[in-house]
Design a protein around this motif. Structure first.
Motif: not given
Length: 147
Positions: A75-79, A122-124
């Motif tokens: 989900d690129a819009e929300h990262g 989110p990216a960890p």
């Protein structure tokens, strides 16, 4: 360009390998997100490949994949994305316990592998998913001590 859709996430991922006798070892789904782990080598030594899939236009489309677990943006819009940990299990393992931050989860072993996914996270960063222990002979064996 519109991607082709498939009935299941497994079919979407297997479509990446036309003419190669791959087999699905494990898969997981939550809502419109899925992750599929396949064996890409027919000769008995597992060539593990994991990939995301998403429900779209009434079917499933392939996402991003690779030969190592980790985090994949969905989900690129929300990262946000899917964090995974997967791999081969030690002989005799029937369950796996894994951790992402404070979230501890268990899953059964299937086909000699494990797959665990955390959805829409989110990216960890520095805190990545990791295997904590394997259930072998009715006891939990720490991953670092597993055979």
């Amino acid at each position: 360009m519109r991607l082709p859709t498939f009935r299941t996430p497994e079919e979407a991922i297997l479509d990446w390998f036309p003419g190669i006798p791959c087999r699905v070892l494990a898969s997981a789904r939550e809502g419109d997100d899925a992750y599929v782990l396949v064996d890409t080598t027919p000769d008995g030594r597992p060539g593990l490949y994991g990939a995301t899939a998403a429900r779209q236009d009434g079917g499933w489309v392939e996402g991003t994949g690779g030969t190592a677990p980790g985090w994949t943006r969905t989900d690129a819009e929300h990262g946000l994305g899917t964090a995974t940990v997967w791999g081969k299990t030690p002989e005799g393992a029937v369950r796996v316990r894994a951790v992402l931050g404070d979230d501890v989860r268990e899953v059964p072993v299937a086909n000699g592998v494990y797959l665990m996914a955390w959805w829409r996270v989110p990216a960890p960063g520095a805190v990545r998913p990791r295997v904590d222990a394997f259930r072998i002979d009715n006891r939990w064996v720490p991953a670092r001590a597993a055979p």
